[in-house]
Design a protein around this motif. Structure first.
Motif, PDB file in Angstrom:
ATOM      1  N   GLU A 265       0.850  -1.195   0.000  1.00 46.80           N
ATOM      2  CA  GLU A 265       0.000   0.000   0.000  1.00 46.80           C
ATOM      3  C   GLU A 265       0.885   1.245   0.000  1.00 46.80           C
ATOM      4  O   GLU A 265       1.871   1.323   0.732  1.00 46.80           O
ATOM      5  N   GLU A 266       0.487   2.240  -0.814  1.00 44.42           N
ATOM      6  CA  GLU A 266       1.334   3.426  -0.988  1.00 44.42           C
ATOM      7  C   GLU A 266       0.601   4.745  -0.818  1.00 44.42           C
ATOM      8  O   GLU A 266       0.936   5.715  -1.468  1.00 44.42           O
ATOM      9  N   ARG A 267      -0.391   4.805   0.027  1.00 47.83           N
ATOM     10  CA  ARG A 267      -1.146   6.047   0.249  1.00 47.83           C
ATOM     11  C   ARG A 267      -1.684   6.591  -1.071  1.00 47.83           C
ATOM     12  O   ARG A 267      -1.248   7.618  -1.595  1.00 47.83           O
ATOM     13  N   GLN A 268      -2.636   5.898  -1.623  1.00 46.37           N
ATOM     14  CA  GLN A 268      -3.367   6.423  -2.761  1.00 46.37           C
ATOM     15  C   GLN A 268      -4.491   7.308  -2.229  1.00 46.37           C
ATOM     16  O   GLN A 268      -5.228   6.905  -1.332  1.00 46.37           O
ATOM     17  N   ALA A 269      -4.615   8.495  -2.804  1.00 43.67           N
ATOM     18  CA  ALA A 269      -5.615   9.424  -2.293  1.00 43.67           C
ATOM     19  C   ALA A 269      -6.165  10.302  -3.410  1.00 43.67           C
ATOM     20  O   ALA A 269      -5.518  10.514  -4.447  1.00 43.67           O
ATOM     21  N   VAL A 270      -7.356  10.798  -3.192  1.00 43.75           N
ATOM     22  CA  VAL A 270      -7.957  11.810  -4.053  1.00 43.75           C
ATOM     23  C   VAL A 270      -7.973  13.104  -3.265  1.00 43.75           C
ATOM     24  O   VAL A 270      -8.525  13.172  -2.155  1.00 43.75           O
ATOM     25  N   LEU A 271      -7.345  14.145  -3.813  1.00 43.04           N
ATOM     26  CA  LEU A 271      -7.232  15.431  -3.151  1.00 43.04           C
ATOM     27  C   LEU A 271      -8.208  16.436  -3.734  1.00 43.04           C
ATOM     28  O   LEU A 271      -8.511  16.400  -4.938  1.00 43.04           O
ATOM     29  N   VAL A 272      -8.664  17.350  -2.886  1.00 43.50           N
ATOM     30  CA  VAL A 272      -9.571  18.422  -3.313  1.00 43.50           C
ATOM     31  C   VAL A 272      -9.073  19.738  -2.735  1.00 43.50           C
ATOM     32  O   VAL A 272      -8.188  19.768  -1.867  1.00 43.50           O
ATOM     33  N   ALA A 273      -9.657  20.825  -3.197  1.00 42.83           N
ATOM     34  CA  ALA A 273      -9.244  22.147  -2.731  1.00 42.83           C
ATOM     35  C   ALA A 273      -9.662  22.352  -1.283  1.00 42.83           C
ATOM     36  O   ALA A 273     -10.656  21.780  -0.822  1.00 42.83           O
ATOM     37  N   PRO A 274      -8.898  23.162  -0.558  1.00 43.38           N
ATOM     38  CA  PRO A 274      -9.250  23.413   0.841  1.00 43.38           C
ATOM     39  C   PRO A 274     -10.638  24.048   0.952  1.00 43.38           C
ATOM     40  O   PRO A 274     -11.038  24.863   0.116  1.00 43.38           O
ATOM     41  N   GLU A 275     -11.361  23.617   1.965  1.00 43.32           N
ATOM     42  CA  GLU A 275     -12.694  24.130   2.280  1.00 43.32           C
ATOM     43  C   GLU A 275     -13.724  23.846   1.184  1.00 43.32           C
ATOM     44  O   GLU A 275     -14.765  24.514   1.111  1.00 43.32           O
TER      45      GLU A 275
END
Length: 343
Positions: free
Chosen positions: A99-109
């Motif tokens: 596992e390699e920290r797969q993530a979906v990022l979004v803008a703050p707030e």
């Protein structure tokens, strides 16, 4: 009449390459065990990542094409499947799952949280001018897995092409598009992604590593293949067995040394300690052993099918026919013999 033994011919140099991620190859290279294994045979072991003048761009490019016969590769499955799909005579001799920290990022707030919230959003899909755009494949597969976990498909979102590859850093162009408001979400993975997200001030909407099904986390590094050229396997299977035996020994060594593995990961990934700790779960040091289990082969076959559907593979790859379990079986026996002899 007694005849002198006929010397076994073979390469005078073996090459290895790995991605900047947790691998037994990286551990073995750090400990200098690969060079030590083959030095008595007069065989030099070198890395494609060497900065030596004779390691030119064409040779480094074989990390993706695997056209160098004396090359062992432990890296992402997108280039490995692509090379095989193009007709390169490689064989799959091991698979890992880390596992390699797969993530979906979004803008703050933004308030966007959870896989179901990705529906109808604008998802960043990078475009790189390279032979096999594994970055684009990773983004598509990451979003695909996240959406599938909520019962959706890529057709339920808006895919936005983002020109990338100006060398500002991994995911820099996608994160810049996010901060400009051109897209709503960016897929990232690994240690450098943790640091990139922090610099950009992005927030995590989906942690793919927390999704309960591995089928939703299948991507370029999960599972990660070890491949070798068929010609080396045909001509010198003993070298292949010994190389794998060294990797098994490196994985054994890593099991009891989490801090040392973290140090090596920092060097391999180019990330700081925060990035390494944020990307890799506790226990990563115990996950470096390769196998060719039915579960991992099935997950790789799932990846092959998806990559083909997205147009990354010119021809189908029969994953089970590609796999050769014999070198790993022999390497395990060799490693066990060595362990008994060292007692």
């Amino acid at each position: 009449m007694t005849h002198a033994p006929v010397p076994v011919s073979g390469p005078d140099t073996l090459w290895f390459t790995r991605c900047p991620v947790p691998t037994a190859t990286g551990v073995a290279a750090d400990r200098d065990w690969l060079a030590a294994e083959f030095a008595p045979d007069g065989i030099t072991v070198r890395s494609l990542q060497d900065a030596a003048p004779d390691v030119d761009d064409a040779r480094r490019g074989t990390h993706f094409t695997h056209s160098l016969p004396g090359l062992f590769r432990e890296g992402g499955n997108v280039p490995a499947l692509w090379a095989r799909s193009r007709g390169e005579r490689t064989r799959l001799i091991g698979l890992t799952w880390i596992e390699e920290r797969q993530a979906v990022l979004v803008a703050p707030e933004s308030g966007i949280r959870g896989a179901a919230a990705l529906r109808a959003l604008r998802l960043a899909v990078p475009e790189h001018d390279i032979a096999i755009d594994f970055w684009r494949a990773m983004a598509l597969r990451g979003f695909e897995g996240a959406l599938a976990s909520a019962g959706h498909t890529l057709e339920d979102a808006v895919l936005v092409d983002v020109p990338a590859g100006d060398h500002r850093g991994q995911w820099a162009d996608e994160l810049a598009a996010l901060m400009r408001g051109d897209v709503d979400a960016v897929y990232v993975k690994g240690a450098l992604a943790v640091e990139a997200a922090r610099r950009a001030g992005a927030e995590v909407a989906v942690e793919l590593d927390e999704l309960p099904s591995r089928t939703h986390r299948v991507n370029n590094g999960t599972p990660r293949p070890i491949t070798v050229h068929q010609s080396l396997l045909d001509e010198r299977p003993d070298l292949v067995d010994r190389f794998l035996a060294v990797l098994l020994g490196a994985a054994d060594w890593a099991e009891g040394r989490p801090e040392e593995v973290n140090r090596i990961l920092g060097a391999e990934t180019g990330a700081g300690s925060e990035g390494v700790r944020g990307a890799y779960r506790p226990g990563t040091h115990r996950a470096l052993h390769p196998d060719l289990s039915e579960e991992r082969l099935a997950l790789l076959a799932q990846q092959e099918s998806a990559l083909r559907a997205h147009g990354f593979l010119p021809e189908p790859v029969d994953v089970r026919a590609w796999a050769d379990p014999e070198p790993l079986r022999r390497a395990r026996l060799l490693a066990a013999d060595r362990d008994r002899a060292s007692v």
